[in-house]
Every structure is written in structure tokens, then in C-alpha cells.
Design an enzyme around this catalytic site. Structure first.
Site, short mmCIF file in Angstrom:
data_model
loop_
_atom_site.label_atom_id
_atom_site.label_comp_id
_atom_site.label_asym_id
_atom_site.label_seq_id
_atom_site.Cartn_x
_atom_site.Cartn_y
_atom_site.Cartn_z
N GLU A 1 -11.16 0.04 -4.12
CA GLU A 1 -10.49 0.48 -2.89
C GLU A 1 -9.32 1.40 -3.20
O GLU A 1 -9.06 1.72 -4.36
CB GLU A 1 -10.02 -0.74 -2.09
CG GLU A 1 -9.04 -1.64 -2.84
CD GLU A 1 -8.73 -2.93 -2.11
OE1 GLU A 1 -9.63 -3.48 -1.43
OE2 GLU A 1 -7.60 -3.41 -2.23
N ASP B 1 0.81 -1.23 0.00
CA ASP B 1 0.00 0.00 0.00
C ASP B 1 0.84 1.27 0.00
O ASP B 1 0.58 2.20 0.78
CB ASP B 1 -0.94 0.03 1.22
CG ASP B 1 -1.76 -1.23 1.37
OD1 ASP B 1 -2.14 -1.80 0.34
OD2 ASP B 1 -2.01 -1.65 2.52
#
Ligand SMILES: *[C@@H]1O[C@H](CO)[C@@H](O)[C@H](O)[C@H]1NC(C)=O
Ligand SMILES: *[C@@H]1O[C@H](CO)[C@@H](O)[C@H](O)[C@H]1NC(C)=O
Ligand SMILES: *[C@@H]1O[C@H](CO)[C@@H](O)[C@H](O)[C@H]1NC(C)=O
Ligand SMILES: *[C@@H]1O[C@H](CO)[C@@H](O)[C@H](O)[C@H]1NC(C)=O
Ligand SMILES: *[C@@H]1O[C@H](CO)[C@@H](O)[C@H](O)[C@H]1NC(C)=O
Ligand SMILES: *[C@@H]1O[C@H](CO)[C@@H](O)[C@H](O)[C@H]1NC(C)=O
Ligand SMILES: *[C@@H]1O[C@H](CO)[C@@H](O)[C@H](O)[C@H]1NC(C)=O
Length: 462
Positions: free
Chosen positions: A209, A34
Site C-alpha cells: 500500500e 500517513d
């Protein structure tokens, strides 16, 4: 003579246009999912997820996009990060770095549990900093969800919170949601609304997302990840004349998706969760996560990757539309960035930044010892083992190479160990999976015995 030379140099550089950096991926090897990047002048900073590890949210720094050093952690105090009893892969996820009113903000969330019965939701917060090193206590937000990111509209200075959230608590169809927020209170001050549902069939299994918003030219861009975090993971993008939408999807989505070439064909898989940025020279790049598929598994987890970005008709093209490979060029193996061996004598005033505890420590877990002219670390033993969802007296470092050896020297100590006391080293994945070797008190005799132990879910071989 001199003037002619300058003119010809200028012409050459214009003709060459953008010279792609030779990229050796992953740019930050070892478990660093991420990634979110921010440029500060000629320096670049990347924050990555840290889940149940302490301190939370590592921030790496680079000046050339090639070599990265661990610079700081955003979450270093219990008032910022409460990892009490959190299971493996819960904890703090998906940081997003942004600059708002001249200050750095890091938005993230904490997932407390996976218990399907308990109605406990991932909670969203942000912290702020003037120097990316010292961070405030959290401001908790009204909306709950995953992968929050703050975006300040440069045209209006309004601040938006974008995140992945469900439509309601019954259907649980996830999408990208948004509201304008008050930075002080964490409350929505505008309408909380559905922003975009991505490009894939929209049902309870779809997972739009990781929203990242930015403005380039006259367009606002909404870059997301889709397809779930495994083989179908990809990056897609949409644009709008307003940060509040409506959004026009890129006709050439997905921007990156290595799964399109088969799930086993390429080593690099699960490419997605990207952030776009430009260098101070004006070239564009993206950082994103991917995993290296080695014989059907990815022992190092999800790592941080980089690729080039070019613009065509107002849309970004990542890596020239080619699949992501470990090397962006035909550079010889010898020019590859080599990982330096890591050796720690524990002889500094503080523990090296690259060591982690599991979960938020309740008490100090170690002392750095100065033993003559060498150093050492004394772990303060407690009743918790590596198999507990608690805070064992352990320091851990990320494995950065697929093929590595490691060792530690146990210094002499007073007294002996009882049969349930251990000291040693571990190849650790989670409280459910680790492989250990060390010393313990012998069961059937006095003195100390060597033990090895392999815990794989419910199975333990000792
Ligand atoms: C996204 O999907 C949800 C649930 O089906 C729906 O309520 C919402 O209107 C959709 N949002 C957009 C922007 O299309
Ligand atoms: C959601 O859509 C995908 C793609 O069409 C499909 O494979 C999947 O079965 C659907 N899931 C549900 C729960 O409807
Ligand atoms: C494997 O990936 C490459 C892209 O690097 C592609 O050209 C090739 O067709 C793929 N092979 C298969 C069997 O999908
Ligand atoms: C992959 O599996 C094969 C067969 O089990 C084995 O020979 C090989 O060493 C493995 N490769 C790696 C990199 O682990
Ligand atoms: C791992 O590295 C060692 C030492 O360089 C080498 O001998 C061995 O072949 C490597 N193993 C694999 C699977 O690459
Ligand atoms: C201790 O002794 C018992 C009985 O002889 C034996 O079954 C057991 O395996 C021994 N344990 C160890 C750790 O040697
Ligand atoms: C461990 O158990 C979990 C939950 O039962 C399962 O999903 C996972 O695949 C197991 N892992 C291994 C390596 O057996």
C-alpha cells in the site's frame, strides 16, 4: 585574510559532508498518520489523514523540519468531503501531495463504511491548489482503491495515478496498480495495470500500500508500505528505468521495519508509509508513520516521524539502517522539544485551526462569543451525542502528549438542563469509546447534577 577564511570554511563544509539533523520523534505528535511531504523552496508541507474528523486533511508547515505549525486543511467544504454516517476510522485517508504543471495536487480517498455486506468501495479523488491553502472541489477517479498518489514524470510530463487496488472483486488480492490519467476527467487514458506486488508472500492478507513514486538520477523509484498497518508494517522500495516498470526490488528491503527487533522491545513500532524528499541544501530525509507502544497500546495513535536518508549504489538507506528510536542522538533530555501548553480563550475572530468536529456539519455548530473583554464558545446543542455516528455539537482537539491534563470552564447560562441534556468535556476515541464528565439535569430532583460516564464498546458505566 578574508579569502583564506572563506576557503577554509568551504573545505570544512565539504569534509563534514551531511550533518544529520538532531531529530526528536515524533516530529508531529498526536494522531497524524500517513504523512506525505512536499518541499516548496525552503518550506516543507506535510499532509496527514483525518478519517471521520472535520475539516479534513490537515497540512502542516515547517522551515527547519523540527517545528511544525498547522497551516491549513485541504477539505473544508461539504462539496469536497461528505462524511455522513461514516463509522470511526472510515472517512478520508492517506493524502499524497504532488506538484503537477506548476500546481499542487492532493490525492486521497474516502472509505464510506465497513459494512461487509454492502458493496461499497473506497473512492479515489484529487483536489488542486495554487497556494496549499485554498483547494478545488474534487475530481473523482475511475479506479477505486486505497492510498492513491499522482506522479508526473519529469521526462515526459505524463501524469500517473498509482494506488493500492485488488486484482478483482472475487479473490481480492491487493497490489499496487497504475494508469496514466487525465487530470480533468479523472479517467484512465492509459492501460490500467498491476505495477508491483511488493516483497512479501502475495495472498489475500498481503497489503502492499501507500505507493509514492519519484525520480532521482536516471531511476524511477516506487516506495510502498507492506505487512498491514500493525506490527508487521514496514517500508520497501523498488526501482525501474520507466515509471511503468518492470520493478527491481531493493536487495536491502525493508528500508525501515522496527518489528524486526521484536514487537515489544522498542517503543516505536509499525514504522512505514514513507515519503522521501530532499532539502533545498540537497540532503535527503523521509517522513513516515509510527506509533509509540505504551504498555501494549498506543493511546495517541499513529504519529508523524522523520529520519535521515543516505544513498548508496542508487538505493536509499533510511536512518543508517538502524532501528527508529525517539531520539536520533544522545542529546540531553533538557534539549528536547517541549510541547507548549495550549490555552484557548476563544477570543479570536475564528476558531483555532486545531479544533475539529466529528463528520461533516449540516449546520453551524457553534458561535464565538465576546463576553466583555474575554471570549467563549457557545455550542449549538442538537439531539446527537458523542455515541452517535452523526455530528454532535462538540469541538475536539488532538491529544499530543502521553501525559497531560486538560480542563474547560463552563460559563453560566440561562435556564436549566433536562435529564437527557448534557454539557461537559470528553476524552474521546470513537463513538464506541469515550470518557466524559459534565453537567446534566438531575433525574430525581430539580437542578443540575454532575455526571461521569465511561463508554467502552458495549459497556457503559454512568
Ligand atoms: C500481482 O499479483 C496479481 C494477483 O496475483 C497478478 O495478477 C499480477 O500479475 C501481479 N503483478 C505483478 C507486477 O507481478
Ligand atoms: C498469506 O501468506 C502469509 C505469509 O506466508 C501466511 O502467514 C498467511 O497464512 C497467508 N494467508 C492466506 C490467506 O493464505
Ligand atoms: C532490541 O532492539 C535493539 C535495537 O535497538 C537490538 O539491538 C536488540 O537486540 C533487541 N533485543 C531483542 C531482545 O530483540
Ligand atoms: C504500565 O503498566 C504498569 C503495570 O500495570 C504500570 O505500573 C505503569 O504505570 C504503566 N505505564 C504507563 C506509562 O502507563
Ligand atoms: C505525568 O506528569 C505529572 C506532572 O508533571 C507527573 O507528576 C506524573 O508523574 C507523570 N506521570 C507519568 C506516568 O509519567
Ligand atoms: C432516582 O431514584 C431512583 C428510585 O429511588 C433510584 O433507583 C435511582 O438510582 C435514582 N437515580 C439517580 C440518578 O439518582
Ligand atoms: C470493541 O469491539 C470491537 C468489535 O467487536 C472489537 O474489535 C474491539 O476489540 C473492542 N474494543 C475494546 C476496547 O473492547
Amino acid at each position: 585574510m578574508r579569502i583564506i577564511y572563506l576557503v577554509s570554511a568551504l573545505v570544512t563544509s565539504v569534509l563534514c559532508a551531511k550533518q544529520d539533523l538532531v531529530i526528536h520523534n515524533p516530529i508531529i505528535s498526536g494522531w497524524n498518520p500517513d504523512p506525505s511531504i512536499i518541499r516548496v523552496g525552503s518550506e516543507y508541507f506535510i499532509a496527514t489523514s483525518s478519517f471521520e474528523y472535520w475539516p479534513g486533511t490537515p497540512i502542516y508547515r515547517s522551515t527547519d523540519l523540527v517545528s511544525w505549525e498547522l497551516f491549513s486543511h485541504a477539505l473544508t467544504r461539504p462539496s469536497q468531503l461528505q462524511l455522513y454516517g461514516v463509522p470511526t476510522s472510515a472517512g478520508s485517508w492517506a493524502p499524497s501531495l504532488s506538484m503537477i504543471n506548476g500546481k499542487f495536487y492532493l490525492t486521497s480517498m474516502i472509505r464510506w463504511t465497513y459494512d461487509p455486506v454492502a458493496k461499497v468501495w473506497p473512492r479515489v479523488f484529487w483536489v488542486s491548489s495554487d497556494d496549499l491553502q485554498h483547494w478545488s472541489d474534487p475530481t473523482w477517479c475511475d479506479p477505486w482503491g486505497i492510498d492513491p498518489a499522482l506522479f508526473q514524470d519529469p521526462s515526459t510530463n505524463k501524469v500517473y495515478l498509482n494506488l493500492m487496488s485488488p486484482n478483482n472483486n472475487i479473490d481480492r488480492i491487493w497490489g499496487i496498480y497504475q494508469c496514466e490519467v487525465d487530470l480533468e476527467s479523472g479517467k484512465c487514458i492509459g492501460e490500467y495495470h498491476s505495477l508491483w506486488n511488493g516483497t512479501m508472500p502475495h495472498n489475500a492478507t498481503s497489503r502492499p500500500e501507500g505507493p509514492k513514486m519519484f525520480k532521482f538520477g536516471n531511476w524511477y523509484y516506487l516506495l510502498i508500505a507492506e505487512g498491514g498497518t500493525d506490527q508487521l508494517h514496514r517500508a520497501t522500495i523498488a526501482r525501474s528505468a520507466s515509471p511503468e516498470g518492470p520493478w527491481e526490488p531493493n536487495p536491502n528491503n525493508p528500508l525501515i521495519y522496527n518489528g524486526a527487533y521484536g514487537f515489544d522491545n522498542l517503543t516505536v513500532q509499525s514504522t512505514g508509509h514513507a515519503t522521501l524528499f530532499n532539502t533545498y541544501q540537497g540532503d535527503w530525509y523521509a517522513v513516515f508513520l509510527a506509533r509509540r507502544n505504551v504498555n501494549g497500546s498506543s493511546p495517541l495513535g499513529r504519529e508523524t516521524f522523520l529520519c535521515s536518508v543516505n544513498w548508496e549504489s542508487g538505493w536509499p538507506i533510511l536512518n543508517h539502517g538502524e532501528p527508529i528510536l525517539l531520539d536520533s542522538s544522545q542529546a540531553s533530555a533538557s534539549s528536547k522539544a517541549k510541547l507548549e501548553p495550549f490555552y484557548d480563550a476563544f477570543d479570536k475572530a475564528v476558531l483555532d485551526l486545531s479544533w475539529y468536529h466529528l463528520r461533516t456539519p449540516y449546520v453551524q455548530l457553534y458561535t464565538l462569543a465576546h463576553l466583555g473583554d474575554s471570549g467563549g464558545v457557545i455550542l449549538h446543542a442538537n439531539v446527537f451525542s458523542l455515541s452517535d455516528r452523526d455530528v454532535p455539537a462538540a469541538i475536539l482537539r488532538k491529544q499530543r502528549s502521553l501525559n497531560m491534563t486538560f480542563s474547560a470552564e463552563i460559563l453560566s447560562f440561562d435556564g436549566s438542563l433536562r435529564s437527557h441534556q448534557t454539557i461537559g468535556i470528553s476524552a474521546y476515541l470513537s463513538e464506541l469509546q469515550h470518557q466524559d464528565i459534565g453537567l446534566t439535569g438531575c433525574r430525581n430532583s430539580t437542578g443540575m447534577c454532575i455526571y461521569t460516564s465511561f463508554l467502552n464498546n458495549e459497556t457503559a458505566e454512568v
